[in-house]
Motif scaffolding. Structure first.
Motif, PDB file in Angstrom:
ATOM      1  N   THR A  67       0.582   8.140 -18.568  1.00 17.83           N
ATOM      2  CA  THR A  67      -0.328   9.087 -17.921  1.00 17.83           C
ATOM      3  C   THR A  67      -1.404   8.368 -17.113  1.00 17.83           C
ATOM      4  OG1 THR A  67      -1.703   9.259 -19.909  1.00 17.83           O
ATOM      5  CG2 THR A  67       0.017  10.911 -19.615  1.00 17.83           C
ATOM      6  N   ARG A  68      -1.797   7.193 -17.549  1.00 17.28           N
ATOM      7  CA  ARG A  68      -2.792   6.431 -16.787  1.00 17.28           C
ATOM      8  C   ARG A  68      -2.189   5.776 -15.550  1.00 17.28           C
ATOM      9  NH1 ARG A  68      -7.290   3.667 -20.337  1.00 17.28           N
ATOM     10  NH2 ARG A  68      -7.920   3.262 -18.205  1.00 17.28           N
ATOM     11  N   ALA A  69      -0.885   5.522 -15.564  1.00 19.49           N
ATOM     12  CA  ALA A  69      -0.230   4.844 -14.443  1.00 19.49           C
ATOM     13  C   ALA A  69       0.186   5.805 -13.336  1.00 19.49           C
ATOM     14  CB  ALA A  69       0.995   4.077 -14.929  1.00 19.49           C
ATOM     15  N   VAL A  70       0.420   7.060 -13.668  1.00 19.99           N
ATOM     16  CA  VAL A  70       0.875   8.028 -12.678  1.00 19.99           C
ATOM     17  C   VAL A  70      -0.337   8.658 -12.005  1.00 19.99           C
ATOM     18  CG1 VAL A  70       2.146  10.190 -12.355  1.00 19.99           C
ATOM     19  CG2 VAL A  70       2.978   8.481 -13.965  1.00 19.99           C
ATOM     20  N   PRO A  71      -0.411   8.563 -10.668  1.00 11.37           N
ATOM     21  CA  PRO A  71      -1.564   9.142  -9.976  1.00 11.37           C
ATOM     22  C   PRO A  71      -1.505  10.665  -9.990  1.00 11.37           C
ATOM     23  CG  PRO A  71       0.014   8.336  -8.385  1.00 11.37           C
ATOM     24  CD  PRO A  71       0.515   7.940  -9.755  1.00 11.37           C
ATOM     25  N   ARG A  72      -2.685  11.259 -10.026  1.00 15.02           N
ATOM     26  CA  ARG A  72      -2.751  12.715  -9.977  1.00 15.02           C
ATOM     27  C   ARG A  72      -2.673  13.176  -8.527  1.00 15.02           C
ATOM     28  NH1 ARG A  72      -7.921  13.823 -13.503  1.00 15.02           N
ATOM     29  NH2 ARG A  72      -8.360  11.656 -13.109  1.00 15.02           N
ATOM     30  N   ARG A 107       0.833  -1.212   0.000  1.00 15.79           N
ATOM     31  CA  ARG A 107       0.000   0.000   0.000  1.00 15.79           C
ATOM     32  C   ARG A 107       0.858   1.250   0.000  1.00 15.79           C
ATOM     33  NH1 ARG A 107      -4.385  -1.773   4.441  1.00 15.79           N
ATOM     34  NH2 ARG A 107      -5.501  -3.252   3.153  1.00 15.79           N
ATOM     35  N   THR A 108       1.930   1.236   0.796  1.00 18.22           N
ATOM     36  CA  THR A 108       2.821   2.388   0.846  1.00 18.22           C
ATOM     37  C   THR A 108       3.446   2.630  -0.512  1.00 18.22           C
ATOM     38  OG1 THR A 108       3.316   1.898   3.149  1.00 18.22           O
ATOM     39  CG2 THR A 108       4.818   3.372   2.010  1.00 18.22           C
ATOM     40  N   THR A 109       3.892   1.564  -1.179  1.00 23.03           N
ATOM     41  CA  THR A 109       4.471   1.685  -2.513  1.00 23.03           C
ATOM     42  C   THR A 109       3.420   2.168  -3.506  1.00 23.03           C
ATOM     43  OG1 THR A 109       5.995  -0.090  -2.026  1.00 23.03           O
ATOM     44  CG2 THR A 109       5.698   0.461  -4.331  1.00 23.03           C
ATOM     45  N   GLY A 146       4.386   7.938  -5.470  1.00 24.74           N
ATOM     46  CA  GLY A 146       4.319   8.154  -6.905  1.00 24.74           C
ATOM     47  C   GLY A 146       5.167   7.190  -7.714  1.00 24.74           C
ATOM     48  N   PHE A 147       5.992   6.380  -7.056  1.00 22.24           N
ATOM     49  CA  PHE A 147       6.914   5.517  -7.763  1.00 22.24           C
ATOM     50  C   PHE A 147       6.596   4.055  -7.494  1.00 22.24           C
ATOM     51  CE2 PHE A 147       9.184   9.444  -6.833  1.00 22.24           C
ATOM     52  CZ  PHE A 147       9.505   9.839  -8.116  1.00 22.24           C
ATOM     53  N   SER A 148       6.554   3.289  -8.530  1.00 25.61           N
ATOM     54  CA  SER A 148       6.431   1.842  -8.416  1.00 25.61           C
ATOM     55  C   SER A 148       7.217   1.248  -9.578  1.00 25.61           C
ATOM     56  CB  SER A 148       4.971   1.404  -8.467  1.00 25.61           C
ATOM     57  OG  SER A 148       4.464   1.530  -9.772  1.00 25.61           O
ATOM     58  N   PHE A 149       7.484  -0.027  -9.472  1.00 30.68           N
ATOM     59  CA  PHE A 149       8.238  -0.692 -10.530  1.00 30.68           C
ATOM     60  C   PHE A 149       7.500  -0.574 -11.864  1.00 30.68           C
ATOM     61  CE2 PHE A 149       9.767  -4.972 -12.283  1.00 30.68           C
ATOM     62  CZ  PHE A 149      10.897  -4.409 -12.834  1.00 30.68           C
ATOM     63  N   LEU A 150       6.178  -0.700 -11.844  1.00 29.87           N
ATOM     64  CA  LEU A 150       5.395  -0.599 -13.074  1.00 29.87           C
ATOM     65  C   LEU A 150       5.500   0.794 -13.678  1.00 29.87           C
ATOM     66  CD1 LEU A 150       3.450  -1.949 -15.051  1.00 29.87           C
ATOM     67  CD2 LEU A 150       1.576  -1.259 -13.554  1.00 29.87           C
TER      68      LEU A 150
END
Length: 152
Positions: A125-130, A11-13, A17-21
């Motif tokens: 753009t769909r993977a990065v949260p606003r 959840r923290t990951t 804003g950063f994840s492996f995906l």
């Protein structure tokens, strides 16, 4: 105890804003953009062919990394399987792109490269949260107010 710590770390990951995906999609997008730059150099300089050839291998590796990241986000991470389909579809497009490039068919190679860049930017753009957007974790029973993002 281990499950709880793992879920909390996931959840923290996911909230950061950063994840492996996200990193894999960003890397793929960057390599495709650099391929566009090296294709311009291919047409205007002697070393452009080497750069474009090396860049093609890096771009293909980035596409495979995207598939790996999508599978890891889905299976062990408990995420949606949708990104896996997108990543595999993109790897198929990258395979076609490499084959068409080797066959020297620029009438297909160039438009396909533009399409791949556009799709990669869309995936990024769909993977990065606003900012200010809170997504509901799959294991949460109480829904959290969502932003206007189409995937919630």
């Amino acid at each position: 105890m281990t499950t709880r710590v793992t879920t909390q770390a996931a959840r923290t990951t996911q909230q950061s804003g950063f994840s492996f995906l996200r990193i894999a999609i960003a890397l793929q997008t960057l390599t495709i953009f650099l391929q566009a730059v090296s294709s311009g150099l291919l047409m205007t300089s002697a070393y452009g062919e080497v750069l474009h050839s090396v860049g093609a291998r890096v771009m293909y590796g980035a596409s495979m990394l995207y598939v790996l990241a999508a599978v890891l986000a889905w299976k062990p991470g408990g995420g949606s399987p949708r990104p896996v389909g997108h990543a595999v579809g993109f790897l198929v497009l990258a395979s076609i792109q490499v084959a068409v490039g080797i066959a020297h068919i620029p009438s297909v190679h160039l438009p396909l490269g533009v399409l791949m860049f556009g799709l990669s930017v869309l995936a990024l753009t769909r993977a990065v949260p606003r900012p200010g957007c809170v997504r509901r974790a799959p294991s949460q029973a109480v829904p959290i107010p969502r932003c206007g993002h189409p995937r919630g």
